[in-house]
Motif scaffolding. Sequence first.
Motif, short mmCIF file in Angstrom:
data_model
loop_
_atom_site.label_atom_id
_atom_site.label_comp_id
_atom_site.label_asym_id
_atom_site.label_seq_id
_atom_site.Cartn_x
_atom_site.Cartn_y
_atom_site.Cartn_z
N PRO A 380 -13.67 -58.03 -4.89
CA PRO A 380 -14.04 -56.75 -4.26
C PRO A 380 -14.69 -56.96 -2.89
O PRO A 380 -14.52 -56.14 -1.99
N GLU A 381 -15.44 -58.05 -2.73
CA GLU A 381 -16.10 -58.32 -1.45
C GLU A 381 -15.06 -58.55 -0.35
O GLU A 381 -15.22 -58.07 0.79
N THR A 382 -14.00 -59.30 -0.68
CA THR A 382 -12.96 -59.53 0.31
C THR A 382 -12.24 -58.23 0.65
O THR A 382 -11.91 -57.96 1.81
N ASP A 383 -11.98 -57.40 -0.35
CA ASP A 383 -11.32 -56.13 -0.08
C ASP A 383 -12.18 -55.24 0.80
O ASP A 383 -11.67 -54.56 1.70
N ALA A 384 -13.49 -55.24 0.57
CA ALA A 384 -14.38 -54.44 1.42
C ALA A 384 -14.36 -54.95 2.86
O ALA A 384 -14.35 -54.16 3.81
N ALA A 385 -14.37 -56.28 3.02
CA ALA A 385 -14.31 -56.84 4.37
C ALA A 385 -12.96 -56.52 5.02
O ALA A 385 -12.90 -56.22 6.22
N ARG A 386 -11.88 -56.58 4.24
CA ARG A 386 -10.56 -56.24 4.77
C ARG A 386 -10.56 -54.80 5.29
O ARG A 386 -10.02 -54.51 6.37
N ARG A 387 -11.14 -53.90 4.55
CA ARG A 387 -11.16 -52.50 4.96
C ARG A 387 -12.00 -52.32 6.23
O ARG A 387 -11.64 -51.51 7.10
N ALA A 388 -13.08 -53.08 6.36
CA ALA A 388 -13.88 -53.00 7.58
C ALA A 388 -13.09 -53.50 8.79
O ALA A 388 -13.15 -52.91 9.87
N THR A 391 -10.53 -50.88 9.71
CA THR A 391 -11.14 -49.75 10.42
C THR A 391 -11.29 -50.09 11.90
O THR A 391 -11.02 -49.25 12.78
N GLY A 416 -6.31 -51.36 -3.12
CA GLY A 416 -6.62 -52.77 -2.90
C GLY A 416 -5.52 -53.69 -3.35
O GLY A 416 -5.56 -54.89 -3.07
#
Length: 467
Positions: A380-388, A391, A416
């Motif tokens: 989940p941390e990598t997916d959050a960074a990917r989304r950032a 953006t 994701g």
Amino acid sequence: MRVTRPNRAALAAFALVLLTPAVAVAQEPLAAATGSSASWADGWTASAQGVYPIGYSVGQPGPVGPAGPGNTAPLLTAAFPDNQAHNQTVRMIVQPGVEGSRWRVRLTNEFGTRPVTFGRAYAGLQRIGGAVVPGTNRALTFAGRRTVTVPAGRTVLSDPVPVRVTDAQSQHLAVSLFIAGDSGPMTWHAAAFTTSYLSAPNAGDRTADLTDRAFPHSTTSWFFVSEVQVQRRDTATVVAFGDSITDGFFSTINGRDRWPDVLQRRLDEREPAGREVSVVTEAIGGNMVTRIGRTPGGCTPCDGPPAVDRLDRDVLQRPGVRAVILLEGINDLGGGGATADQVIAGYRDIIRRVHARGIKIIGATLTPSAGTAFGLYGTPETDAARRAVNTFIRTSGQFDGVADFAAVTEDPANPGHLLPAYDTNSSVGGAGDHLHPNRAGFIAMGEAVDVSQLLRFALYPAARPAA
């Protein structure tokens, strides 16, 4: 992605390469915006990534080594029993993106640790397999000489050679190279997704052969060849710059269905009469934007020089480049443990340097990787960074355009994750790895690029700053 252990000799060779200066590649004149009969543009490229067999190959024939970090490439033991060439000929098959009748070929020894002598070199049209169309095989010369020795860490560009390519979608060039004596560590591009052909050790000079009887071995990698330039009027180059997803992992071997290939065909349908755009791929499996190290158990030498370090060689020093499409960063996040801010800082550096040369850059959003079992890609941390990161690509205004690959590949029912239809392996069969889209996914990605905008960037560029 299963990883096997490189041999000690190969790792030692790479260690020596790290101590050598950056490769010196002479920059060719950029084609004028109006075009000229003397203009050169890139028709085909492959990013030199390291020393064989360190790297990730796909569909490579040969026995697989023991499991361990550093290499997924099966060894071509019949052709290269000690991981180097010995008095033998390689016939590399490449497919330019545009037609033409005059070509120059770049030979590379960038990651070698000793000079390589090419006793003879030829270029002609592939007939079938390793055979060449009669009447098309032409000798390459280098400053007028038919033999050339390339020092360690260097490349050489051939003189122009006349070979008529009249249909870039169906015709391939066969570049035949006779390695005189021992090559030492060989510079390669691991994942070609194209079958090339190799003679046996000590088979001698078979570059002029029209049949493939002297080439009993095959490979899905490219050795010693990194660029083919075309001379023609009104041709511009677009560079697809990235990692394994741009290199075509899980596309179809010999199918030309990577997303840059799909984009090339779309451009061919829309180009104005008399003007052409060549899409070339400068991508390396495992490549990263930043210099951030990989997580324990990973292998940086497999991944090639990071994008910030190879930008000059693979983009800015290429002739006729008008635009770049950048798809890279998921390996920094999922393999190297970099933060979104560190990837974005790398983007800003690349954007600044590209714009300084008057070249347009399109940012491609990172495709999803949730569910991936190796590294940190599936967290989940990598997916959050990917989304950032995505953006920033979509909203920062730093890029000249956006190719929203994430939007067309992500499963709306399972955020994701890749769409299930895109999460299978086209190349060698079986399930996908939840990271690399397949042929269907690459088609969707190639369709997501704004072709009208790209044609404006490529064919009608604004005035360039002085070199």
